[in-house]
Scaffold this active site. Sequence first.
Site, PDB file in Angstrom:
ATOM      1  CB  SER A 136      -2.472   1.225  -0.067  1.00  0.00           C
ATOM      2  OG  SER A 136      -2.977   1.529  -1.359  1.00  0.00           O
ATOM      3  CG  ASP A 169      -1.333  -2.011   3.477  1.00  0.00           C
ATOM      4  OD1 ASP A 169      -0.680  -2.460   4.430  1.00  0.00           O
ATOM      5  OD2 ASP A 169      -1.137  -2.359   2.288  1.00  0.00           O
ATOM      6  CG  HIS A 170       2.435  -0.039   3.839  1.00  0.00           C
ATOM      7  ND1 HIS A 170       3.599  -0.408   4.473  1.00  0.00           N
ATOM      8  CD2 HIS A 170       2.009  -1.139   3.168  1.00  0.00           C
ATOM      9  CE1 HIS A 170       3.863  -1.681   4.187  1.00  0.00           C
ATOM     10  NE2 HIS A 170       2.913  -2.152   3.407  1.00  0.00           N
ATOM     11  CD  GLU A 226       7.182  -2.857   7.905  1.00  0.00           C
ATOM     12  OE1 GLU A 226       6.002  -2.824   7.520  1.00  0.00           O
ATOM     13  OE2 GLU A 226       8.139  -2.961   7.117  1.00  0.00           O
ATOM     14  CG  HIS A 265       3.362  -5.678   5.593  1.00  0.00           C
ATOM     15  ND1 HIS A 265       2.653  -4.662   5.009  1.00  0.00           N
ATOM     16  CD2 HIS A 265       3.061  -5.636   6.917  1.00  0.00           C
ATOM     17  CE1 HIS A 265       1.954  -4.027   5.945  1.00  0.00           C
ATOM     18  NE2 HIS A 265       2.188  -4.600   7.105  1.00  0.00           N
ATOM     19  N   GLY A 266       4.028  -8.375   2.383  1.00  0.00           N
ATOM     20  CA  GLY A 266       4.726  -8.941   1.234  1.00  0.00           C
ATOM     21  C   GLY A 266       4.605 -10.453   1.179  1.00  0.00           C
ATOM     22  CB  ALA A 267       2.616 -12.650   3.067  1.00  0.00           C
ATOM     23  CG  ASN A 311      -0.496  -7.283   5.074  1.00  0.00           C
ATOM     24  OD1 ASN A 311      -1.226  -7.695   5.976  1.00  0.00           O
ATOM     25  ND2 ASN A 311       0.006  -6.065   5.057  1.00  0.00           N
TER      26      ASN A 311
HETATM   27  P1  13P Z   1       2.277  -8.550  -1.625  1.00  0.00           P
HETATM   28  O1  13P Z   1       2.872  -7.613  -2.598  1.00  0.00           O
HETATM   29  O2  13P Z   1       3.177  -9.723  -1.373  1.00  0.00           O
HETATM   30  O3  13P Z   1       0.892  -8.993  -1.984  1.00  0.00           O
HETATM   31  O4  13P Z   1       2.155  -7.783  -0.212  1.00  0.00           O
HETATM   32  C1  13P Z   1       1.085  -6.920   0.039  1.00  0.00           C
HETATM   33  C2  13P Z   1       1.272  -6.141   1.294  1.00  0.00           C
HETATM   34  O5  13P Z   1       2.138  -6.378   2.106  1.00  0.00           O
HETATM   35  C3  13P Z   1       0.338  -5.028   1.531  1.00  0.00           C
HETATM   36  O6  13P Z   1       0.696  -4.290   2.650  1.00  0.00           O
HETATM   37  O1  G3H Z   2       2.103  -2.849   0.390  1.00  0.00           O
HETATM   38  C1  G3H Z   2       1.667  -2.344  -0.617  1.00  0.00           C
HETATM   39  C2  G3H Z   2       0.364  -2.785  -1.193  1.00  0.00           C
HETATM   40  O2  G3H Z   2       0.577  -3.763  -2.166  1.00  0.00           O
HETATM   41  C3  G3H Z   2      -0.402  -1.610  -1.695  1.00  0.00           C
HETATM   42  O3  G3H Z   2       0.029  -1.242  -2.963  1.00  0.00           O
HETATM   43  O4  G3H Z   2       0.327   1.193  -2.602  1.00  0.00           O
HETATM   44  O5  G3H Z   2       0.159   0.245  -4.916  1.00  0.00           O
HETATM   45  O6  G3H Z   2      -1.842   0.330  -3.432  1.00  0.00           O
HETATM   46  P1  G3H Z   2      -0.352   0.241  -3.526  1.00  0.00           P
HETATM   47 ZN    ZN Z   3       2.792  -4.159   3.004  1.00  0.00          ZN
END
Ligand code: 13P
Ligand code: G3H
Ligand code: ZN
Length: 312
Positions: A50, A83-84, A135, A214-216, A257
């Site tokens: 990230s 990521d993101h 996304e 995501h968020g899984a 993810n």
């Molecule tokens: P979680 O917070 O559910 O582990 O999701 C992580 C994520 O989506 C990273 O992009």
């Molecule tokens: O989607 C977010 C990930 O959990 C990454 O988290 O931005 O705190 O590294 P972070």
């Molecule tokens: Zn994410």
Amino acid sequence: MPLVNTVEMFKKAYAGGYAVGAFNVNNMEIVQGITEACQELKAPVILQVSAGARKYANHTYLTKLVEAAVIENPDIPIALHLDHGSSYELCKDCIDGGFTSVMYDGSSKPYEENVEEARKVAEYAHKYNVTVEAELGKLAGVEDDVKVEDDKAQFTDPDEVQDFVKRTGVDSLAIAIGTSHGAYKFKPGQNPKLRLDILQEVAVRLPGFPIVLHGASSVIPEFVQQINQYGGQMPDAIGIPEEMLREAAKMAVCKINVDSDLRLAMTASIRKYFAENPSHFDPRQYLAPARTAIKDMVAHKITTVLGCAGKA
Ligand code: 13P
Ligand code: G3H
Ligand code: ZN
């Protein structure tokens, strides 16, 4: 084998009815724990970084750690993914800096802006054989500096996905169907629910196209319990039930993810270690079991949730 992009991984995952795990990495023990589990189970894997991880650990350290994992685990395909990515510039920086896959996240932007930026990223990335995730829809929760309140979250509109993918040329699409970032995904007493009907509708509009969740994280209850037992305060942390994720992986979801479950595994292990060994002060003593906790958690996910054991 050298670092790979996600084309082959997703093609095989879609056809095989399983998903590849995308795990967030921030330091050496996390990289090692994840990849040791994948090597032992012969599972493909995506290591994702990230913007916050890059700020914390530095681009060069992270890419070199991942390169080391590639050398140490030669039997499995490993992709290095941003990521993101919040801007074209950040995506370009990672493409130029050796990543094999990037996410452009314009989900908080107006639709046309999201299309235009994702298209630009895909155009640049594809020149270098780098794959692109984008996304549509808005997940609740916290990512880096962005906090999306529950009531601002928005499910993906299946009517938009064909137009978006056609105009941007992206290789995979993250959708919002009820998952959210962080460790507090549902309120106590609330029935955890994923809109698999939306996922199905998206799959009909985009046949054979890889979808991302995501968020899984499942926010594994044993870790939450252990954290609370050893001085932590995480009451009411609740995640996505494993069987729902397994269901999604059998459908069009090719990438799942996970970050929060890594954080929980590590924190639970370290809290227990400190409580039981108050006189110890060598970081290797508590980071080694933390790394093992990550390895065991990832192995569990590969066999129980993702279904990607033996698919390397
Ligand atoms: P979680 O917070 O559910 O582990 O999701 C992580 C994520 O989506 C990273 O992009
Ligand atoms: O989607 C977010 C990930 O959990 C990454 O988290 O931005 O705190 O590294 P972070
Ligand atoms: Zn994410």
